[in-house]
Design a protein around this motif. Structure first.
Motif, PDB file in Angstrom:
ATOM      1  N   ILE B 105      79.990  27.343  24.518  1.00  0.00           N
ATOM      2  CA  ILE B 105      79.523  28.542  25.199  1.00  0.00           C
ATOM      3  C   ILE B 105      79.267  28.296  26.674  1.00  0.00           C
ATOM      4  N   TYR B 106      79.114  27.038  27.068  1.00  0.00           N
ATOM      5  CA  TYR B 106      78.803  26.780  28.472  1.00  0.00           C
ATOM      6  C   TYR B 106      80.043  26.724  29.339  1.00  0.00           C
ATOM      7  N   LEU B 107      81.206  26.470  28.724  1.00  0.00           N
ATOM      8  CA  LEU B 107      82.409  26.290  29.542  1.00  0.00           C
ATOM      9  C   LEU B 107      82.725  27.506  30.397  1.00  0.00           C
ATOM     10  N   PRO B 108      82.800  28.719  29.822  1.00  0.00           N
ATOM     11  CA  PRO B 108      83.100  29.865  30.679  1.00  0.00           C
ATOM     12  C   PRO B 108      82.012  30.096  31.726  1.00  0.00           C
ATOM     13  N   LEU B 109      80.765  29.766  31.386  1.00  0.00           N
ATOM     14  CA  LEU B 109      79.675  29.938  32.337  1.00  0.00           C
ATOM     15  C   LEU B 109      79.914  29.131  33.600  1.00  0.00           C
ATOM     16  N   ILE B 110      80.507  27.952  33.419  1.00  0.00           N
ATOM     17  CA  ILE B 110      80.632  27.040  34.542  1.00  0.00           C
ATOM     18  C   ILE B 110      81.628  27.546  35.577  1.00  0.00           C
ATOM     19  N   THR B 111      82.607  28.347  35.122  1.00  0.00           N
ATOM     20  CA  THR B 111      83.589  28.872  36.067  1.00  0.00           C
ATOM     21  C   THR B 111      82.898  29.586  37.208  1.00  0.00           C
ATOM     22  N   THR B 112      81.829  30.291  36.894  1.00  0.00           N
ATOM     23  CA  THR B 112      81.168  31.095  37.912  1.00  0.00           C
ATOM     24  C   THR B 112      80.100  30.294  38.635  1.00  0.00           C
ATOM     25  N   ASN B 113      80.098  28.988  38.422  1.00  0.00           N
ATOM     26  CA  ASN B 113      79.096  28.137  39.048  1.00  0.00           C
ATOM     27  C   ASN B 113      79.571  27.766  40.451  1.00  0.00           C
ATOM     28  N   CYS B 114      78.754  28.066  41.445  1.00  0.00           N
ATOM     29  CA  CYS B 114      79.201  27.826  42.820  1.00  0.00           C
ATOM     30  C   CYS B 114      79.375  26.329  43.083  1.00  0.00           C
ATOM     31  N   ALA B 115      78.729  25.476  42.264  1.00  0.00           N
ATOM     32  CA  ALA B 115      78.888  24.038  42.470  1.00  0.00           C
ATOM     33  C   ALA B 115      80.345  23.616  42.313  1.00  0.00           C
ATOM     34  N   VAL B 116      81.077  24.291  41.418  1.00  0.00           N
ATOM     35  CA  VAL B 116      82.467  23.891  41.178  1.00  0.00           C
ATOM     36  C   VAL B 116      83.308  24.126  42.426  1.00  0.00           C
ATOM     37  N   LEU B 117      83.177  25.353  42.971  1.00  0.00           N
ATOM     38  CA  LEU B 117      83.923  25.646  44.203  1.00  0.00           C
ATOM     39  C   LEU B 117      83.413  24.759  45.329  1.00  0.00           C
ATOM     40  N   GLY B 118      82.095  24.500  45.324  1.00  0.00           N
ATOM     41  CA  GLY B 118      81.515  23.651  46.352  1.00  0.00           C
ATOM     42  C   GLY B 118      82.149  22.279  46.368  1.00  0.00           C
TER      43      GLY B 118
END
Lengths: 189, 193
Positions: B105-118
């Motif tokens: 359940i956390y995987l899709p959440l992470i897409t919207t995590n600004c840390a990833v783009l950061g």
């Protein structure tokens, strides 16, 4: 500029194709039995069965954790459909979970409504529209009559009225829910 | 090797994503009420962040730089990361159901995590090579996970504490995060000799 459009476009197409391929290649097995049971349930999302909604109840039945007689909105007819689907004996509705009632709809007395949005948050099917400090109202076609909005209302302006019988209250039913459920069940491995 | 170690340590402690760069605050506030989901999210983030850092680095070096499309990076990275998470989720669901149960359940959440783009953008800014980009992504995720789990532990205890009414919930969480950020500022001196 044209390069940018091409690059992003092709990147998008390539990723889309990849996603499509992955979706087919790694198709999940899922839970076909729970799907079939979920289709028979009335989708009121009222929680009277003791589960948060119809889908979790369907999964519990599929696992064998819940009995088939815990759904008051489905009533006798619903239990019979479940029994038929699962090849079990129908049994009377469990009294712990409520009694079968005629279909009702929630109606908000709009003159009383203070616009607190509490009923909107309680509604499991998003059948209530409104905004903070503005009057709310119920969409008849969406309301499942689950009564979950009554308790949160601070001014008690929500009443349940019998769903209108006859032509005015007629809604197209989902096409042959029992038949589709049976077909799905027949497809089970 | 020493360089990679430096990148790793810097990403975990000195430039901690949550407490120093203030990236990825929403999941830290949202999923830190209990330790168990916090660990799940931390693991999933480590996985996605490392992969996303590597992949976006490849897109940057082989696609955007040669074509002179540096200004397109934000858009291109978001596209790549979103697709990557979807693919990872689909593959994981079928191949590693146990792992999927933990992270799913956390995987899709992470897409919207600004840390990833950061991570992807900072990688281009700091001119890491592929190994550097991967290590930086992993280090950022370790730092993120460290803070997330520590923070969840603190908040579990705060639940039992006698917090004044107006401070309950998010406000006391933000104050706690601020104090933790102060503590992490102590690492800033590590870089200088």
């Amino acid at each position: 500029m044209a390069t940018a459009v091409w690059v992003l476009g092709l990147l998008g197409v390539a990723l889309g194709a990849l996603l499509g391929w992955v979706a087919v290649r790694f198709r999940r097995a899922g839970a076909p039995l729970a799907d079939a049971i979920d289709k028979v349930l009335p989708q009121t999302q009222c929680g009277q069965c003791g589960f948060p909604g119809c889908r979790p109840y369907a999964e519990a039945i599929a696992r064998g954790d819940a009995d088939i007689n815990q759904c008051p909105p489905g009533g006798e007819a619903g239990i019979r459909a479940l029994a038929e689907l699962l090849g079990r004996e129908p049994k009377p509705l469990s009294a712990d979970h409520g009694v079968e009632k005629p279909k009702v709809l929630a109606v908000i007395d709009e003159a009383e409504c203070i616009g607190c949005t509490k009923c909107i948050q309680a509604c499991p099917v998003d059948a209530i529209v409104g905004a903070p400090k503005r009057m709310h109202t119920v969409l008849d076609a969406e309301c499942t009559g689950c009564e979950l909005c009554i308790a949160p209302c601070p001014v008690d302006c929500i009443t349940m009225v019998p769903a209108r019988a006859g032509l005015a209250g007629w809604r197209p039913s989902r096409p042959l829910p029992r038949l589709t459920a049976l077909v799905d069940a027949a497809r089970l491995p | 090797m020493i360089d990679l170690l430096a990148i790793l340590l810097a990403a975990v402690f000195i430039n901690n994503f949550v407490l120093v760069k203030f990236l990825g605050l929403c999941p830290v506030m949202g999923v830190s009420k209990q330790i168990e989901p916090a660990i799940g999210l931390a693991l999933a983030t480590a996985f996605v962040l490392t992969l996303a850092a590597g992949l976006s680095h490849l897109v940057w070096t082989w696609l955007l730089l040669p074509l002179g499309l540096e200004w397109l990076r934000t858009l291109a990275f978001i596209l790549v990361i979103a697709a990557l998470v979807q693919v990872v989720e689909a593959v994981m669901r079928q191949r590693f159901p146990v792992l999927y149960q933990v992270l799913g359940i956390y995987l899709p959440l992470i897409t919207t995590n600004c840390a990833v783009l950061g991570v992807a953008l900072l990688n281009t800014q700091e001119d890491h090579d592929l190994a550097g980009a991967l290590v930086f992504g992993f280090g950022a995720a370790v730092g993120f996970g460290l803070v997330l789990v520590l923070f969840a532990g603190l908040r579990e205890r705060l639940e039992a504490g006698d917090v004044p009414g107006p401070f309950r919930g998010a406000p006391i969480g933000l104050i706690t995060a601020g104090l933790m950020a102060l503590a992490f500022m102590g690492f800033t001196g590590m870089g200088a000799r």
